[in-house]
Design a protein around this motif. Structure first.
Motif, short mmCIF file in Angstrom:
data_model
loop_
_atom_site.label_atom_id
_atom_site.label_comp_id
_atom_site.label_asym_id
_atom_site.label_seq_id
_atom_site.Cartn_x
_atom_site.Cartn_y
_atom_site.Cartn_z
N SER A 220 6.65 6.54 7.83
CA SER A 220 7.53 5.69 8.65
C SER A 220 6.89 5.35 9.98
CB SER A 220 8.88 6.38 8.88
OG SER A 220 9.56 6.59 7.66
N LYS A 221 6.32 6.34 10.64
CA LYS A 221 5.69 6.11 11.93
C LYS A 221 4.47 5.20 11.79
CE LYS A 221 5.78 7.17 16.38
NZ LYS A 221 6.95 6.84 17.23
N ALA A 222 3.72 5.36 10.69
CA ALA A 222 2.54 4.53 10.46
C ALA A 222 2.93 3.07 10.28
CB ALA A 222 1.78 5.03 9.23
N ILE A 223 4.07 2.83 9.61
CA ILE A 223 4.55 1.45 9.46
C ILE A 223 5.00 0.91 10.81
CG2 ILE A 223 6.39 0.02 8.47
CD1 ILE A 223 6.23 1.80 5.96
N GLN A 224 5.75 1.70 11.56
CA GLN A 224 6.22 1.25 12.87
C GLN A 224 5.05 0.89 13.78
OE1 GLN A 224 7.22 4.21 15.59
NE2 GLN A 224 8.46 2.92 16.94
N GLY B 34 10.59 2.93 8.47
CA GLY B 34 9.46 2.48 9.27
C GLY B 34 9.63 1.03 9.71
N MET B 35 10.16 0.19 8.83
CA MET B 35 10.39 -1.22 9.17
C MET B 35 11.49 -1.33 10.23
SD MET B 35 10.08 -2.97 5.37
CE MET B 35 10.25 -4.65 5.97
N TRP B 36 12.51 -0.47 10.12
CA TRP B 36 13.58 -0.48 11.13
C TRP B 36 13.02 -0.05 12.48
CZ3 TRP B 36 15.67 3.17 14.38
CH2 TRP B 36 16.87 2.84 14.99
N GLY C 219 7.53 0.88 21.03
CA GLY C 219 6.22 1.01 20.40
C GLY C 219 6.11 0.31 19.07
N GLY C 220 7.23 -0.23 18.56
CA GLY C 220 7.18 -0.97 17.30
C GLY C 220 6.54 -2.33 17.48
N THR D 140 0.85 -1.20 0.00
CA THR D 140 0.00 0.00 0.00
C THR D 140 0.88 1.25 0.00
OG1 THR D 140 -1.79 -1.14 1.17
CG2 THR D 140 -1.79 1.27 1.25
N ALA D 141 1.95 1.22 0.79
CA ALA D 141 2.88 2.35 0.82
C ALA D 141 3.54 2.54 -0.54
CB ALA D 141 3.94 2.12 1.90
#
Length: 722
Positions: A403-407, A545-547, A554-555, A357-358
């Motif tokens: 990035s934050k949305a993925i995390q 974001g994956m990292w 919070g990940g 989606t990203a």
């Protein structure tokens, strides 16, 4: 004419007709019924043409470890016509038997040679005197003779020791119709290891013999055929080249000499991209911790599959030389489907679909956009999609960047991005990175998965449109969405390497027996997504974001973290139906090392809790094994695998206790705070699911042949020895 003359003419005519009838009857008896008997009385030698199969090529891993090879097997076979002729040279008559047949619904009695009694009296009796006899299936022998006659030898024994082979050879001239030879027999030295990848072979069948070959050969031995896995897809390369031999036999059926017109040649050797040690590592991580699932390990820079583990599985050696009916029935009765390669099967992917989606959003220039999670859910008519944080009554994420949305694995963020992209844009983006279509890997029964709105979906649903709620569900891997572990691993590899999507491959190279390269070791670059509107900086945001999902508080993927190597990951938890009950698919997709990516790992657990809590630790152990071998000098073990039957137990976080000394010290990580799988009020179809059901294997099955209504004669046919 006088009446008495007429009577004489009639009598003369009757005598002539009777004489001709008697003559024709005797001619039929001598030339048709007893043809073989009289031919056998003619002294002198004759030439018999024999077809011998080629030698099947080997299958190895990338380092030359043999995964499928040939053993030298000593075999005794009967040429039933030769044995019958030898018997008739010593007997006036041969035993016969009545068989009940069913023709057009009518039962009929048919008399035929009792070839089993001939073999028992004439050949097996002599073998018993030599101590070389063994029990065998008489019904199978009768069926074989009825089907093939003397064209195909009947295998009597395939388990000779070298000493028995030598004894057979010593007495071969005393045993007309008995042939001894060395025959390659397939062996899988590591048992169930990579069984879904390697596949197995089955014995050749009568339909494999062409009419031309029937005319050319007196005796025919066919080639084993690959079934399932690489044995099946690479069969044309693995099969050897057959040989033709002229055999000279004397009037008693004994072999005088043989003249090979050509020698059997080996087929090509197939080298796989698999690393057998990483494969065994992945399989045992699954076997020791879960009941059903899959793991794929890929080289992100070439598309090579280093491991493809699927549980439950089966023992390849069960099919050598053929599987018993009892064992095959047991495999088929296993409700957990041991023949299914879950790495190539479609499952609801859950939040792992936030990554494509990203990518779809990046193609439309939305990667740098922010979307709000507030108030923690989105309403679509009667449907609502909630964020996991809101569902746990912890509020919402507020406004987030990519990035934050993925995390944080925020559902509303990706729902809003998906509908900003539109269903058409989503279908284009997902198709670009391999979803909704087969990857083309060199294995059978690969499923394409399902992406609402793509070309295949429209072909099946020409009048349907993708609604906003269906598009939102697609963004979080729910609803109709389906993907395979291999597709997800290939997509993550593309993200890791900077945008190059390599088609996954399991065959590294194919080398002919003479050294010629038949299939080259060449990566297959399908597309560079940076040429389709995805900026390198957009990919940096996705990777970051994956990292963060692994390495920052919070990940959702904290349990993937390993010492000394930075890993990036995305978890997923999909609602589904499993064996008629509500369940979850637990996922993690990942790559490492973060700064110079080399490996991508995808793990699926059927009937698991959340992806981070259940699949995460399994990816952790796989990475520890890979990097322990690569950086710390730890040599992963390689040993035969027994089959694993699987189970349907529910696996939760408490079941995933990492061993304290799994290759190296495990760093403690905080409890998983990831999605629970309850964010959307939708449930995916039952796993394993796809539009195409996997083809069932068709092995050679060893079972008792039906007697087919045989009726032994009340009185044996008399015979005398000369």
């Amino acid at each position: 004419m006088e009446p008495h003359y007429r009577v004489r003419i009639y009598l003369l005519t009757a005598l002539i007709l009777f004489g001709f009838g008697s003559l024709l009857t005797r001619l039929h008896s001598f030339q048709i019924e007893r043809k073989e008997h009289f031919q056998a009385q003619v002294p002198g030698s004759r030439i018999v043409t024999v077809r011998e199969p080629g030698i099947r090529g080997n299958i190895t891993d990338r380092n030359g470890v043999e995964l499928a090879r040939n053993l030298r097997n000593y075999e005794v076979s009967f040429n039933l016509d030769e044995i019958y002729r030898a018997y008739r040279r010593q007997h006036d008559d041969a035993p016969s038997i009545d068989r009940i047949t069913n023709e057009s619904g009518l039962q009929r009695k048919k008399t035929e040679k009792d070839i089993a009694k001939v073999v028992n009296d004439w050949t097996v009796g002599r073998l018993k005197e030599l101590g070389l006899d063994k029990s065998y299936n008489e019904s199978a022998l009768r069926v074989h003779y009825r089907t093939h006659g003397g064209l195909v030898p009947f295998t009597y024994r395939a388990d000779l020791t070298y000493e028995e082979f030598a004894k057979f050879a010593e007495h071969n001239l005393e045993l007309p119709g008995v042939t001894i030879r060395t025959k390659p027999q397939r062996e899988y030295p590591y048992g169930a290891l990579a069984s879904h990848v390697i596949g197995f072979v089955k014995q050749w069948e009568k339909k494999d013999i062409t009419d031309a070959e029937k005319r050319e050969f007196n005796h025919y031995v066919g080639d084993e055929r690959g079934e399932m896995g690489i044995e099946g897809t690479m069969d044309k390369h693995l099969r050897g080249i057959s040989a033709k031999t002229q055999v000279v036999m004397d009037e008693k059926g004994a072999i005088i000499s043989s003249f090979p017109e050509s020698n059997p040649r080996a087929g090509s050797n197939v080298q796989l991209t698999l690393d057998a040690r990483i494969q065994l590592l992945a399989e045992n991580v699954l076997r020791e911790n879960i009941g059903r699932g899959a793991a794929v390990v890929m080289d992100v820079n070439t598309g090579e599959v280093l491991a493809m583990a699927s549980v439950p599985d089966y023992d390849l050696n069960s099919f050598v030389p053929s599987i018993t009916a009892k064992q095959f029935a047991a495999y088929n009765a296993n409700p957990f489907k041991p023949f299914t390669n879950r790495c190539l099967s479609g499952f609801a992917p859950g939040s792992t679909f936030k990554l494509p989606t990203a990518i779809s959003g990046a193609m439309k220039g939305l990667a740098t956009n922010s979307f709000s999670c507030s108030p923690g859910y989105i309403k679509f008519g009667n449907h609502s999609v909630g964020c996991w944080l809101y569902n746990q009554r912890k509020g919402n994420h507020g406004t987030l960047g990519l990035s934050k949305a993925i995390q944080q694995s925020c559902n509303p963020y990706f729902n809003k991005m998906a509908n900003a992209v539109t269903p058409r844009g989503m279908a284009e983006g997902f198709t670009l990175v391999g979803f909704g279509q087969k990857t083309g890997i060199e294995l059978p029964n690969e499923e394409p998965g399902l992406i609402p709105g793509n070309k295949e979906w429209k072909a099946r649903n020409p009048n349907a449109t993708v609604t906003p709620v269906e598009n939102a569900f697609l963004s979080i891997g729910q609803g109709y969405a389906m993907a395979t572990p291999l597709q997800l691993c290939a997509m993550v590899s593309c993200i890791a390497n900077g945008g190059k999507y390599y088609s996954p491959r399991i065959v590294k190279r194919v080398v002919a027996d003479d050294g010629e390269i038949v299939v080259n070791d060449t990566p297959k670059l399908k597309v560079d997504i940076t040429e389709a509107g995805v900026k390198p900086s957009d990919l940096d945001l996705i990777r970051k974001g994956m990292w963060m999902a692994v390495n920052e508080a919070g990940g959702t993927a904290g349990k993937v973290k390993i010492p000394n190597i930075e890993v990036a990951a995305k978890t997923g938890t999909a609602q589904t139906i499993d064996r008629g009950k509500k369940s979850h698919n637990a996922w993690v997709v990942s790559f490492a090392p973060f700064d110079k990516p080399k490996y991508a790992v995808c793990v699926l657990v059927q009937n698991g809790g959340s992806g981070g809590a259940v699949a995460g630790p399994l990816a952790n152990m796989i990475y520890q094994g890979i990097f322990g071998q690569e950086n710390e000098g730890i040599r992963l073990r390689l040993f035969p695998q027994t089959e694993f039957a699987g189970n349907d137990k529910r696996y939760e976080a408490e079941d995933m206790i990492l061993p304290e000394n799994f290759l190296s010290t495990i760093q403690a990580t905080p409890a998983d705070d990831g999605e629970s799988g309850d964010e959307a009020d939708t449930t995916a179809p039952e796993s394993v699911s796809s539009s195409a059901k996997p083809t069932a294997p068709k092995p050679t099955i060893t079972e008792e042949a039906e007697a087919e209504g045989l009726i032994p004669r009340a009185k044996p046919v008399r015979g005398r020895r000369r």
